[in-house]
Motif scaffolding. Structure first.
Motif, PDB file in Angstrom:
ATOM      1  N   LYS A  78       0.815  -1.211   0.000  1.00 38.49           N
ATOM      2  CA  LYS A  78       0.000   0.000   0.000  1.00 38.49           C
ATOM      3  C   LYS A  78       0.850   1.263   0.000  1.00 38.49           C
ATOM      4  CE  LYS A  78      -3.950  -2.130   2.341  1.00 38.49           C
ATOM      5  NZ  LYS A  78      -4.842  -2.086   3.528  1.00 38.49           N
ATOM      6  N   SER A  79       2.087   1.158   0.473  1.00 37.44           N
ATOM      7  CA  SER A  79       2.946   2.337   0.570  1.00 37.44           C
ATOM      8  C   SER A  79       3.507   2.773  -0.785  1.00 37.44           C
ATOM      9  CB  SER A  79       4.118   2.058   1.519  1.00 37.44           C
ATOM     10  OG  SER A  79       4.884   0.958   1.049  1.00 37.44           O
ATOM     11  N   SER A  80       3.356   1.930  -1.816  1.00 36.59           N
ATOM     12  CA  SER A  80       3.893   2.255  -3.136  1.00 36.59           C
ATOM     13  C   SER A  80       2.754   2.553  -4.105  1.00 36.59           C
ATOM     14  CB  SER A  80       4.732   1.089  -3.671  1.00 36.59           C
ATOM     15  OG  SER A  80       3.902  -0.025  -3.955  1.00 36.59           O
ATOM     16  N   GLU A  81       3.106   3.065  -5.272  1.00 35.84           N
ATOM     17  CA  GLU A  81       2.099   3.330  -6.293  1.00 35.84           C
ATOM     18  C   GLU A  81       1.531   2.007  -6.803  1.00 35.84           C
ATOM     19  OE1 GLU A  81       5.493   3.843  -9.786  1.00 35.84           O
ATOM     20  OE2 GLU A  81       4.265   5.530  -9.180  1.00 35.84           O
ATOM     21  N   GLU A  82       0.284   2.045  -7.230  1.00 34.85           N
ATOM     22  CA  GLU A  82      -0.337   0.835  -7.747  1.00 34.85           C
ATOM     23  C   GLU A  82       0.380   0.405  -9.028  1.00 34.85           C
ATOM     24  OE1 GLU A  82      -4.780  -0.945  -8.539  1.00 34.85           O
ATOM     25  OE2 GLU A  82      -4.424   1.188  -8.823  1.00 34.85           O
ATOM     26  N   ALA A  83       0.643  -0.895  -9.120  1.00 35.19           N
ATOM     27  CA  ALA A  83       1.369  -1.396 -10.293  1.00 35.19           C
ATOM     28  C   ALA A  83       0.750  -2.717 -10.724  1.00 35.19           C
ATOM     29  CB  ALA A  83       2.846  -1.577  -9.971  1.00 35.19           C
ATOM     30  N   LYS A  84       0.362  -2.793 -12.004  1.00 35.86           N
ATOM     31  CA  LYS A  84      -0.273  -3.992 -12.539  1.00 35.86           C
ATOM     32  C   LYS A  84       0.324  -4.323 -13.901  1.00 35.86           C
ATOM     33  CE  LYS A  84      -4.830  -2.999 -10.476  1.00 35.86           C
ATOM     34  NZ  LYS A  84      -6.270  -2.791 -10.782  1.00 35.86           N
ATOM     35  N   LEU A  85       0.258  -5.593 -14.241  1.00 33.38           N
ATOM     36  CA  LEU A  85       0.640  -6.026 -15.582  1.00 33.38           C
ATOM     37  C   LEU A  85      -0.142  -7.281 -15.930  1.00 33.38           C
ATOM     38  CD1 LEU A  85       2.545  -5.923 -18.126  1.00 33.38           C
ATOM     39  CD2 LEU A  85       4.025  -7.503 -16.880  1.00 33.38           C
ATOM     40  N   CYS A  86      -0.676  -7.324 -17.138  1.00 41.81           N
ATOM     41  CA  CYS A  86      -1.254  -8.558 -17.680  1.00 41.81           C
ATOM     42  C   CYS A  86      -0.868  -8.611 -19.154  1.00 41.81           C
ATOM     43  CB  CYS A  86      -2.774  -8.588 -17.522  1.00 41.81           C
ATOM     44  SG  CYS A  86      -3.500 -10.169 -18.074  1.00 41.81           S
ATOM     45  N   VAL A  87      -0.103  -9.643 -19.530  1.00 44.00           N
ATOM     46  CA  VAL A  87       0.366  -9.737 -20.903  1.00 44.00           C
ATOM     47  C   VAL A  87       0.199 -11.169 -21.400  1.00 44.00           C
ATOM     48  CG1 VAL A  87       2.758 -10.029 -20.074  1.00 44.00           C
ATOM     49  CG2 VAL A  87       2.331  -9.358 -22.447  1.00 44.00           C
ATOM     50  N   HIS A  88      -0.362 -11.289 -22.592  1.00 44.81           N
ATOM     51  CA  HIS A  88      -0.611 -12.572 -23.238  1.00 44.81           C
ATOM     52  C   HIS A  88       0.284 -12.630 -24.468  1.00 44.81           C
ATOM     53  CE1 HIS A  88      -3.792 -15.309 -25.431  1.00 44.81           C
ATOM     54  NE2 HIS A  88      -2.639 -15.918 -25.244  1.00 44.81           N
ATOM     55  N   TYR A  89       1.182 -13.610 -24.519  1.00 47.58           N
ATOM     56  CA  TYR A  89       2.184 -13.617 -25.579  1.00 47.58           C
ATOM     57  C   TYR A  89       2.510 -15.030 -26.050  1.00 47.58           C
ATOM     58  CZ  TYR A  89       5.455 -14.743 -21.772  1.00 47.58           C
ATOM     59  OH  TYR A  89       6.089 -15.339 -20.711  1.00 47.58           O
ATOM     60  N   GLN A  90       3.173 -15.084 -27.203  1.00 47.22           N
ATOM     61  CA  GLN A  90       3.496 -16.366 -27.821  1.00 47.22           C
ATOM     62  C   GLN A  90       4.837 -16.262 -28.546  1.00 47.22           C
ATOM     63  OE1 GLN A  90       0.697 -17.569 -30.789  1.00 47.22           O
ATOM     64  NE2 GLN A  90       1.749 -19.463 -31.296  1.00 47.22           N
ATOM     65  N   PRO A  91       5.841 -17.071 -28.179  1.00 49.64           N
ATOM     66  CA  PRO A  91       7.084 -17.115 -28.962  1.00 49.64           C
ATOM     67  C   PRO A  91       6.765 -17.518 -30.393  1.00 49.64           C
ATOM     68  CG  PRO A  91       7.348 -18.229 -26.846  1.00 49.64           C
ATOM     69  CD  PRO A  91       5.885 -17.951 -26.997  1.00 49.64           C
ATOM     70  N   SER A  92       7.414 -16.866 -31.382  1.00 55.01           N
ATOM     71  CA  SER A  92       6.954 -17.042 -32.758  1.00 55.01           C
ATOM     72  C   SER A  92       8.081 -17.255 -33.767  1.00 55.01           C
ATOM     73  CB  SER A  92       6.119 -15.824 -33.180  1.00 55.01           C
ATOM     74  OG  SER A  92       6.869 -14.630 -33.074  1.00 55.01           O
ATOM     75  N   SER A  93       9.240 -17.705 -33.308  1.00 53.48           N
ATOM     76  CA  SER A  93      10.327 -17.949 -34.260  1.00 53.48           C
ATOM     77  C   SER A  93      11.303 -18.961 -33.678  1.00 53.48           C
ATOM     78  CB  SER A  93      11.078 -16.643 -34.573  1.00 53.48           C
ATOM     79  OG  SER A  93      11.940 -16.290 -33.505  1.00 53.48           O
ATOM     80  N   GLY A  94      12.290 -19.328 -34.485  1.00 53.47           N
ATOM     81  CA  GLY A  94      13.398 -20.115 -33.997  1.00 53.47           C
ATOM     82  C   GLY A  94      14.332 -19.261 -33.151  1.00 53.47           C
ATOM     83  N   PHE A  95      15.391 -19.887 -32.646  1.00 57.89           N
ATOM     84  CA  PHE A  95      16.322 -19.186 -31.776  1.00 57.89           C
ATOM     85  C   PHE A  95      17.369 -18.434 -32.587  1.00 57.89           C
ATOM     86  CE2 PHE A  95      14.674 -22.724 -29.263  1.00 57.89           C
ATOM     87  CZ  PHE A  95      14.289 -22.073 -28.112  1.00 57.89           C
ATOM     88  N   TRP A  96      17.800 -17.294 -32.058  1.00 59.69           N
ATOM     89  CA  TRP A  96      18.845 -16.503 -32.694  1.00 59.69           C
ATOM     90  C   TRP A  96      19.578 -15.699 -31.634  1.00 59.69           C
ATOM     91  CZ3 TRP A  96      18.076 -11.038 -32.654  1.00 59.69           C
ATOM     92  CH2 TRP A  96      16.784 -10.644 -32.234  1.00 59.69           C
ATOM     93  N   VAL A  97      20.764 -15.231 -31.979  1.00 61.23           N
ATOM     94  CA  VAL A  97      21.586 -14.431 -31.082  1.00 61.23           C
ATOM     95  C   VAL A  97      21.746 -13.042 -31.685  1.00 61.23           C
ATOM     96  CG1 VAL A  97      23.870 -14.172 -30.035  1.00 61.23           C
ATOM     97  CG2 VAL A  97      22.813 -16.441 -30.165  1.00 61.23           C
ATOM     98  N   ALA A  98      21.541 -12.015 -30.897  1.00 66.49           N
ATOM     99  CA  ALA A  98      21.641 -10.640 -31.385  1.00 66.49           C
ATOM    100  C   ALA A  98      23.069 -10.331 -31.829  1.00 66.49           C
ATOM    101  CB  ALA A  98      21.208  -9.671 -30.290  1.00 66.49           C
ATOM    102  N   LYS A  99      23.204  -9.642 -32.938  1.00 63.17           N
ATOM    103  CA  LYS A  99      24.515  -9.279 -33.474  1.00 63.17           C
ATOM    104  C   LYS A  99      25.020  -7.998 -32.820  1.00 63.17           C
ATOM    105  CE  LYS A  99      23.811 -11.335 -38.057  1.00 63.17           C
ATOM    106  NZ  LYS A  99      23.791 -11.079 -39.528  1.00 63.17           N
ATOM    107  N   GLN A 100      26.323  -7.987 -32.544  1.00 64.23           N
ATOM    108  CA  GLN A 100      26.930  -6.781 -31.995  1.00 64.23           C
ATOM    109  C   GLN A 100      26.714  -5.602 -32.942  1.00 64.23           C
ATOM    110  OE1 GLN A 100      30.928  -7.051 -30.544  1.00 64.23           O
ATOM    111  NE2 GLN A 100      30.627  -9.057 -29.633  1.00 64.23           N
TER     112      GLN A 100
END
Length: 246
Positions: free
Chosen positions: A145-167
């Motif tokens: 109660k001492s903090s600001e109200e914080a909520k999250l609801c997220v519906h998601y689906q992984p949609s690809s193969g695996f990859w590594v981010a390029k520098q």
């Protein structure tokens, strides 16, 4: 023990790591923010890290797997959902890392320990992660109660193969970070971490409703998203940063 280190932006810490954590079902939701809007919320001892002049804020809901302190059995009070809200910072242009605005977790003991030992802004929240086929629904509602109200609801689906981010790409800049910063009073602290390059997937976010940091005027319209199924992370002790020498 460390299969690969050449991807790191600086060498491994010479000290002894103290803990490992396993993160699972990690979702990254990235929001661009005007630097001038962000600067007043980070400590004066840190510098905002920007990509081509643009600051970023990232919401990271995930499932905390095993926590294992060095030399001890797996911490039994683990396997719970968590949300980190972070931005990107440097210490006088060195060691780019993350700074947390909030960390919500569903274990009260974890909240107390992290606040005391790591000086991180942890809050207790009621949270759940449900799997429906190859889709996930993550929900959270902060209970303090001492903090600001914080909520999250997220519906998601992984949609690809695996990859590594390029520098040199925005994906790499956002994902591959190897320390975090925290503050207590006027003191700045840094904890070094290590992990292998993130194995990423594209992700389709079907619905999202969030109220985590309204002071940033963030809408539900994230700009970029990533997903990773799992990651093991090593942690070194939190150390006070000399503001003149880093």
């Amino acid at each position: 023990m460390f299969q690969q280190t050449d991807h790191r932006p600086w060498p491994l810490s010479k000290g002894i790591w103290i803990m490992t954590q396993e993160w699972e079902k990690v979702l990254f939701l990235h929001y661009p923010i005007l630097p001038e809007r962000m600067m007043k919320y980070i400590p004066d001892s840190l510098e905002l890290d920007c990509w081509n002049g643009q600051a970023w804020l990232t919401i990271v809901p995930f499932w905390m797997g095993q926590i294992r302190p060095r030399g001890l059995p797996t911490f039994s009070y683990t396997r719970f959902p968590q949300i980190n809200v972070r931005t990107y910072v440097t210490d006088q242009g060195k060691k780019p890392g993350v700074y947390f605005f909030s960390c919500d977790a569903s274990r009260k003991l974890i909240v107390l320990l992290a606040k005391h030992l790591a000086h991180l802004p942890y809050y207790f929240a009621k949270m759940s992660l449900q799997k429906q086929g190859n889709e996930y629904i993550f929900s959270s509602h902060r209970q303090e109660k001492s903090s600001e109200e914080a909520k999250l609801c997220v519906h998601y689906q992984p949609s690809s193969g695996f990859w590594v981010a390029k520098q040199g790409t925005l994906d790499h800049w956002l994902i591959e970070r190897y320390c975090f910063y925290s503050c207590k009073g006027l003191n700045l602290y840094r904890a070094e971490i290590h992990h292998q390059p993130w194995q990423l997937q594209q992700v389709k976010v079907k619905t999202i409703q969030q109220q985590l940091l309204p002071k940033f005027w963030i809408s539900d319209s994230y700009t970029l998203a990533h997903y990773s199924d799992q990651q093991k992370v090593w942690f070194w002790p939190l150390k006070k940063v000399d503001k003149y020498h880093g």
